[in-house]
Design a protein around this motif. Structure first.
Motif, PDB file in Angstrom:
ATOM      1  N   UNK A  27      26.787 -22.886 -20.742  1.00 49.82           N
ATOM      2  CA  UNK A  27      25.814 -21.913 -20.252  1.00 49.82           C
ATOM      3  C   UNK A  27      24.419 -22.149 -20.802  1.00 49.82           C
ATOM      4  N   UNK A  28      24.322 -22.451 -22.078  1.00 50.47           N
ATOM      5  CA  UNK A  28      23.011 -22.711 -22.676  1.00 50.47           C
ATOM      6  C   UNK A  28      22.396 -23.973 -22.089  1.00 50.47           C
ATOM      7  N   UNK A  29      23.207 -25.005 -21.908  1.00 52.12           N
ATOM      8  CA  UNK A  29      22.704 -26.246 -21.331  1.00 52.12           C
ATOM      9  C   UNK A  29      22.217 -26.029 -19.901  1.00 52.12           C
ATOM     10  N   UNK A  30      22.973 -25.261 -19.120  1.00 54.83           N
ATOM     11  CA  UNK A  30      22.566 -24.958 -17.745  1.00 54.83           C
ATOM     12  C   UNK A  30      21.267 -24.158 -17.741  1.00 54.83           C
ATOM     13  N   UNK A  43      23.911 -18.314 -13.171  1.00 54.48           N
ATOM     14  CA  UNK A  43      25.267 -18.722 -13.527  1.00 54.48           C
ATOM     15  C   UNK A  43      25.367 -19.032 -15.017  1.00 54.48           C
ATOM     16  N   UNK A  44      24.413 -19.800 -15.534  1.00 51.82           N
ATOM     17  CA  UNK A  44      24.429 -20.131 -16.960  1.00 51.82           C
ATOM     18  C   UNK A  44      24.256 -18.909 -17.843  1.00 51.82           C
ATOM     19  N   UNK A  45      23.349 -18.011 -17.450  1.00 49.40           N
ATOM     20  CA  UNK A  45      23.127 -16.796 -18.233  1.00 49.40           C
ATOM     21  C   UNK A  45      24.359 -15.886 -18.195  1.00 49.40           C
ATOM     22  N   UNK A  46      25.031 -15.828 -17.053  1.00 53.77           N
ATOM     23  CA  UNK A  46      26.258 -15.035 -16.963  1.00 53.77           C
ATOM     24  C   UNK A  46      27.353 -15.596 -17.853  1.00 53.77           C
ATOM     25  N   UNK A  47      27.440 -16.906 -17.925  1.00 53.12           N
ATOM     26  CA  UNK A  47      28.432 -17.539 -18.793  1.00 53.12           C
ATOM     27  C   UNK A  47      28.116 -17.255 -20.259  1.00 53.12           C
ATOM     28  N   UNK A  85      30.477 -14.960 -23.058  1.00 54.53           N
ATOM     29  CA  UNK A  85      31.111 -15.654 -24.184  1.00 54.53           C
ATOM     30  C   UNK A  85      30.431 -15.441 -25.536  1.00 54.53           C
ATOM     31  N   UNK A  86      29.228 -14.896 -25.582  1.00 55.42           N
ATOM     32  CA  UNK A  86      28.525 -14.861 -26.868  1.00 55.42           C
ATOM     33  C   UNK A  86      29.187 -13.931 -27.874  1.00 55.42           C
ATOM     34  N   UNK A  87      29.825 -12.850 -27.422  1.00 58.14           N
ATOM     35  CA  UNK A  87      30.455 -11.927 -28.389  1.00 58.14           C
ATOM     36  C   UNK A  87      31.619 -12.596 -29.113  1.00 58.14           C
ATOM     37  N   UNK A 117      41.127 -16.504 -21.744  1.00 56.06           N
ATOM     38  CA  UNK A 117      40.583 -15.152 -21.889  1.00 56.06           C
ATOM     39  C   UNK A 117      39.252 -15.259 -22.638  1.00 56.06           C
ATOM     40  N   UNK A 118      38.152 -14.834 -22.029  1.00 59.25           N
ATOM     41  CA  UNK A 118      36.860 -14.978 -22.716  1.00 59.25           C
ATOM     42  C   UNK A 118      36.777 -14.219 -24.034  1.00 59.25           C
ATOM     43  N   UNK A 119      37.595 -13.191 -24.207  1.00 58.92           N
ATOM     44  CA  UNK A 119      37.519 -12.424 -25.441  1.00 58.92           C
ATOM     45  C   UNK A 119      38.475 -12.917 -26.522  1.00 58.92           C
ATOM     46  N   UNK A 120      39.492 -13.708 -26.166  1.00 62.75           N
ATOM     47  CA  UNK A 120      40.463 -14.160 -27.160  1.00 62.75           C
ATOM     48  C   UNK A 120      40.519 -15.677 -27.324  1.00 62.75           C
TER      49      UNK A 120
END
Length: 141
Positions: free
Chosen positions: A86-89, A124-128, A132-134, A71-74
């Motif tokens: 994502x940052x690396x991409x 794709x990287x920016x969407x990831x 996940x940043x929150x 779960x991206x939020x938990x």
């Protein structure tokens, strides 16, 4: 008074500010592209191993995490690995886009396909990162 003696050597004109800026941008993009590939291998492999290994362990019943797995939020581990991937991409594909635009349109179809695939990868990287940043910020604060 004798006239000044001039040198027979040709002196190169000084480089313009545009040329200096283009050279600096090219250097940054080249360095980022070269570093992003070796960086993505461990981060991407860890991300892949966590997702596949964790899913297999949860499915078999070997591991029962206290949080909602994948779960991206938990799932904090998924969020951190996703943010790193994502940052690396984004760094790698963004530097390829920058290098392609510095090329001044020379290269034909290969350049256009490279730019298109780099933009897809950047999205794709920016969407990831966006997903996940929150969660990552919540773990830091």
């Amino acid at each position: 008074m004798d006239p000044p003696i001039e040198s027979d050597e040709f002196e190169l004109p000084t480089e313009t500010r545009r040329g200096q800026a283009a050279r600096a941008i090219e250097g940054v993009c080249t360095t980022a592209a070269r570093w992003s590939i070796p960086l993505f291998v461990p981060v991407g492999c860890l991300f892949f191993l966590y997702v596949v290994g964790g899913y297999t362990a949860v499915s078999v019943g070997i591991w029962t995490p206290e949080y909602a797995f994948l779960s991206p939020s938990e799932d904090v581990y998924l969020a951190w690995l996703g943010l790193g991937s994502g940052i690396t991409i984004c760094v790698g594909t963004g530097s390829l886009i920058g290098l392609a635009f510095l090329e001044d349109g020379e290269g034909g179809m290969h350049t256009e396909l490279s730019i298109l695939s780099a933009f897809v990868g950047f999205g794709f990287g920016a969407g990831t990162v966006r997903m996940t940043y929150t969660t990552v910020l919540a773990t830091l604060l």
